[in-house]
Design a protein around this motif. Sequence first.
Motif, PDB file in Angstrom:
ATOM      1  N   LEU A 325      12.294  23.376-102.673  1.00 40.80           N
ATOM      2  CA  LEU A 325      12.733  22.313-101.784  1.00 40.80           C
ATOM      3  C   LEU A 325      12.329  20.932-102.289  1.00 40.80           C
ATOM      4  CD1 LEU A 325      11.852  24.026 -98.405  1.00 40.80           C
ATOM      5  CD2 LEU A 325      14.129  23.245 -99.040  1.00 40.80           C
ATOM      6  N   ASP A 326      11.670  20.899-103.457  1.00 39.18           N
ATOM      7  CA  ASP A 326      11.157  19.636-103.997  1.00 39.18           C
ATOM      8  C   ASP A 326      10.276  18.944-102.962  1.00 39.18           C
ATOM      9  OD1 ASP A 326      10.738  17.636-105.863  1.00 39.18           O
ATOM     10  OD2 ASP A 326      12.486  16.464-105.244  1.00 39.18           O
ATOM     11  N   ALA A 327       9.411  19.737-102.318  1.00 37.25           N
ATOM     12  CA  ALA A 327       8.529  19.233-101.259  1.00 37.25           C
ATOM     13  C   ALA A 327       7.082  19.337-101.719  1.00 37.25           C
ATOM     14  CB  ALA A 327       8.728  20.034 -99.968  1.00 37.25           C
ATOM     15  N   ARG A 328       6.283  18.339-101.326  1.00 35.51           N
ATOM     16  CA  ARG A 328       4.877  18.344-101.705  1.00 35.51           C
ATOM     17  C   ARG A 328       3.975  18.855-100.588  1.00 35.51           C
ATOM     18  NH1 ARG A 328       6.962  13.723-103.990  1.00 35.51           N
ATOM     19  NH2 ARG A 328       6.385  12.436-102.209  1.00 35.51           N
ATOM     20  N   ARG A 330       3.826  21.148 -96.614  1.00 33.78           N
ATOM     21  CA  ARG A 330       4.516  22.142 -95.789  1.00 33.78           C
ATOM     22  C   ARG A 330       5.376  21.474 -94.727  1.00 33.78           C
ATOM     23  NH1 ARG A 330      -0.021  26.906 -95.289  1.00 33.78           N
ATOM     24  NH2 ARG A 330      -0.642  26.814 -97.448  1.00 33.78           N
ATOM     25  N   PHE A 331       4.850  20.383 -94.150  1.00 32.94           N
ATOM     26  CA  PHE A 331       5.650  19.690 -93.157  1.00 32.94           C
ATOM     27  C   PHE A 331       6.931  19.146 -93.779  1.00 32.94           C
ATOM     28  CE2 PHE A 331       6.882  15.908 -90.774  1.00 32.94           C
ATOM     29  CZ  PHE A 331       7.005  16.461 -89.517  1.00 32.94           C
ATOM     30  N   GLN A 332       6.819  18.590 -94.996  1.00 37.77           N
ATOM     31  CA  GLN A 332       8.001  18.088 -95.690  1.00 37.77           C
ATOM     32  C   GLN A 332       8.979  19.228 -95.954  1.00 37.77           C
ATOM     33  OE1 GLN A 332       7.456  16.637 -99.707  1.00 37.77           O
ATOM     34  NE2 GLN A 332       8.889  14.972 -99.346  1.00 37.77           N
ATOM     35  N   ALA A 333       8.468  20.397 -96.358  1.00 35.13           N
ATOM     36  CA  ALA A 333       9.346  21.543 -96.600  1.00 35.13           C
ATOM     37  C   ALA A 333      10.061  21.960 -95.329  1.00 35.13           C
ATOM     38  CB  ALA A 333       8.531  22.710 -97.159  1.00 35.13           C
ATOM     39  N   GLY A 334       9.317  22.012 -94.212  1.00 38.20           N
ATOM     40  CA  GLY A 334       9.938  22.381 -92.948  1.00 38.20           C
ATOM     41  C   GLY A 334      11.002  21.391 -92.522  1.00 38.20           C
ATOM     42  N   ALA A 335      10.708  20.082 -92.708  1.00 33.22           N
ATOM     43  CA  ALA A 335      11.676  19.057 -92.328  1.00 33.22           C
ATOM     44  C   ALA A 335      12.952  19.170 -93.150  1.00 33.22           C
ATOM     45  CB  ALA A 335      11.048  17.663 -92.499  1.00 33.22           C
ATOM     46  N   ARG A 336      12.790  19.331 -94.461  1.00 31.51           N
ATOM     47  CA  ARG A 336      13.977  19.409 -95.321  1.00 31.51           C
ATOM     48  C   ARG A 336      14.774  20.682 -95.051  1.00 31.51           C
ATOM     49  NH1 ARG A 336      11.999  16.852-101.145  1.00 31.51           N
ATOM     50  NH2 ARG A 336      11.732  14.747-100.328  1.00 31.51           N
ATOM     51  N   ALA A 337      14.081  21.803 -94.888  1.00 29.55           N
ATOM     52  CA  ALA A 337      14.789  23.056 -94.623  1.00 29.55           C
ATOM     53  C   ALA A 337      15.519  23.001 -93.293  1.00 29.55           C
ATOM     54  CB  ALA A 337      13.805  24.227 -94.646  1.00 29.55           C
ATOM     55  N   SER A 338      14.864  22.428 -92.270  1.00 26.39           N
ATOM     56  CA  SER A 338      15.490  22.358 -90.953  1.00 26.39           C
ATOM     57  C   SER A 338      16.677  21.424 -90.954  1.00 26.39           C
ATOM     58  CB  SER A 338      14.449  21.907 -89.912  1.00 26.39           C
ATOM     59  OG  SER A 338      15.012  21.909 -88.627  1.00 26.39           O
ATOM     60  N   SER A 339      16.546  20.264 -91.623  1.00 19.37           N
ATOM     61  CA  SER A 339      17.660  19.313 -91.664  1.00 19.37           C
ATOM     62  C   SER A 339      18.861  19.872 -92.415  1.00 19.37           C
ATOM     63  CB  SER A 339      17.201  17.998 -92.316  1.00 19.37           C
ATOM     64  OG  SER A 339      16.900  18.197 -93.669  1.00 19.37           O
ATOM     65  N   ARG A 340      18.629  20.814 -93.335  1.00 21.77           N
ATOM     66  CA  ARG A 340      19.728  21.425 -94.083  1.00 21.77           C
ATOM     67  C   ARG A 340      20.257  22.699 -93.410  1.00 21.77           C
ATOM     68  NH1 ARG A 340      16.990  20.784-100.125  1.00 21.77           N
ATOM     69  NH2 ARG A 340      16.777  18.520-100.023  1.00 21.77           N
ATOM     70  N   GLY A 341      19.699  23.031 -92.250  1.00 18.89           N
ATOM     71  CA  GLY A 341      20.190  24.184 -91.514  1.00 18.89           C
ATOM     72  C   GLY A 341      19.653  25.514 -91.991  1.00 18.89           C
ATOM     73  N   TRP A 342      18.594  25.519 -92.816  1.00 19.91           N
ATOM     74  CA  TRP A 342      18.098  26.780 -93.346  1.00 19.91           C
ATOM     75  C   TRP A 342      17.333  27.598 -92.305  1.00 19.91           C
ATOM     76  CZ3 TRP A 342      15.843  25.401 -98.853  1.00 19.91           C
ATOM     77  CH2 TRP A 342      16.864  24.854 -99.615  1.00 19.91           C
ATOM     78  N   LEU A 343      16.920  26.953 -91.212  1.00 19.07           N
ATOM     79  CA  LEU A 343      16.198  27.677 -90.174  1.00 19.07           C
ATOM     80  C   LEU A 343      17.142  28.218 -89.107  1.00 19.07           C
ATOM     81  CD1 LEU A 343      13.110  25.343 -89.673  1.00 19.07           C
ATOM     82  CD2 LEU A 343      13.215  27.494 -90.915  1.00 19.07           C
ATOM     83  N   ASP A 344      18.419  27.857 -89.204  1.00 21.79           N
ATOM     84  CA  ASP A 344      19.389  28.328 -88.201  1.00 21.79           C
ATOM     85  C   ASP A 344      19.831  29.735 -88.511  1.00 21.79           C
ATOM     86  OD1 ASP A 344      19.180  25.818 -87.178  1.00 21.79           O
ATOM     87  OD2 ASP A 344      21.004  25.077 -88.169  1.00 21.79           O
ATOM     88  N   GLY A 345      20.173  30.444 -87.453  1.00 23.83           N
ATOM     89  CA  GLY A 345      20.711  31.795 -87.629  1.00 23.83           C
ATOM     90  C   GLY A 345      19.701  32.758 -88.062  1.00 23.83           C
TER      91      GLY A 345
END
Length: 345
Positions: A325-328, A330-345
Amino acid sequence: MIQGELTTLGLGRTEERAYEALLAEQADGADELARLLGLPRERLDAALGRLVEHGFARPPDPSDPSDPSDGGDALPRPAAPAAAIRTLIHRRQAELHLKSAELARLRMAADRFAGDAADRGGGRGRVDVVTGRRAIAERAARLLDGAEREVVVLDRPPFAALDVESLLARGVRVRAVLDRSGLTDPGRVRALTGLVGRGLLLRVARGVPAKLVAVDRRVTLLPPTEAAGPRAAALVVGDGLLCGVLLPLFEAVWERAEPLCVAGDGTAGPARAAGDGTAGDGAAGAQRELLALLAAGLKDEAIARRLGVHVHTARRRISRLLESLDARTRFQAGARASSRGWLDG
C-alpha cells in the motif's frame, strides 16, 4: 506519515504521531507523552486539540475515576481508527463534490464569456477565454513550453493531445489522472506505458470530473469537455483564488485514483490489491481480514491470535501489506485501503 490523508483537514505528522501514541496507550499523561514524542508540551497540546476538533479523539473526562491523571495532564481518548478513517473519507468526498460544483460554475462562466469575447476584443484578464480548436491547441502548447517544475493533468475522453514526452525530456514532473473509460485502445495503452517508463506519473480513475491542465501551480487550462470544434471554448485561469479551487480538485482526484495496470488484452484500468479478488479467494479474504484487524486498532499479539499464526508471522504479513500500500504506518494503510474500497464486501 499520513500527511496524504490528513492535509485536507489541516492535520499532519505531529497529529498522527500523537494519535497513534494514544491508540497504543503509550503514556498515562500529557507530560509523559510529550517526553515520549520529543515535543514541547505546548505543541503537543495544540496537536491533541486538533485531533479532538476533527473527531479523531474525545476530550478527557475529568469525572472518570479510571483516569489517574489530574485535569491538566489528562489525555484525550482516541476514537476508533475505523470510525476516524470513515470520517476522513466522507469529508474528502464532500470537499470533492464542492470543488466539482465550483468547476461547473466556471464552465458556465466560460459559456457566457465566449458569447461576448469578440465585443471585449479578446482582452486578457485573470480568466481568459480561448475559442476554436487551433487557438486552444496553440495556447496549450505555449503554456506547456513555459513549464519549469510540474504539470498536472485531469483528462477524460476525448483525450487532449499534449506533448508529455517533451516535458519529461526537459525534466518537468508530470502527474496525470485519466478516466478509465477512455483506455480501451491497446495502442494508446502501450504509448502511455512507454511514457510511464520515461517518468510520467500516471493514475486511472472512474468518473474523472473535469478536464484540466495546470502548469507550475500558477495557471490552469480548462479544455472543452467535448471535441474541440470551431466554436469550442476553453478557459485559461491565472487568478490565484480560482486556481485555489482547481488545484485541490486535482489533488483529491489524484489521491483516490490508482496506478495504471495493463491487462493481458492490452487494455488498462486501476491496479487492484490481492484483496480485490472474489469472495471465495482465500488470499483475498485473508488480506481483507488483516486490513480489518489493523483498522480496528488491534496489536500484533491480538492480530496473531485472530489469524491463528505466530506473532512473528503476523508481523511479516503486516509489513508486506504496508509495503503493497506504500504506507509507513498501520493507520495510513487502513486509510488507504478503506478509501480504495478494499475493506468493503
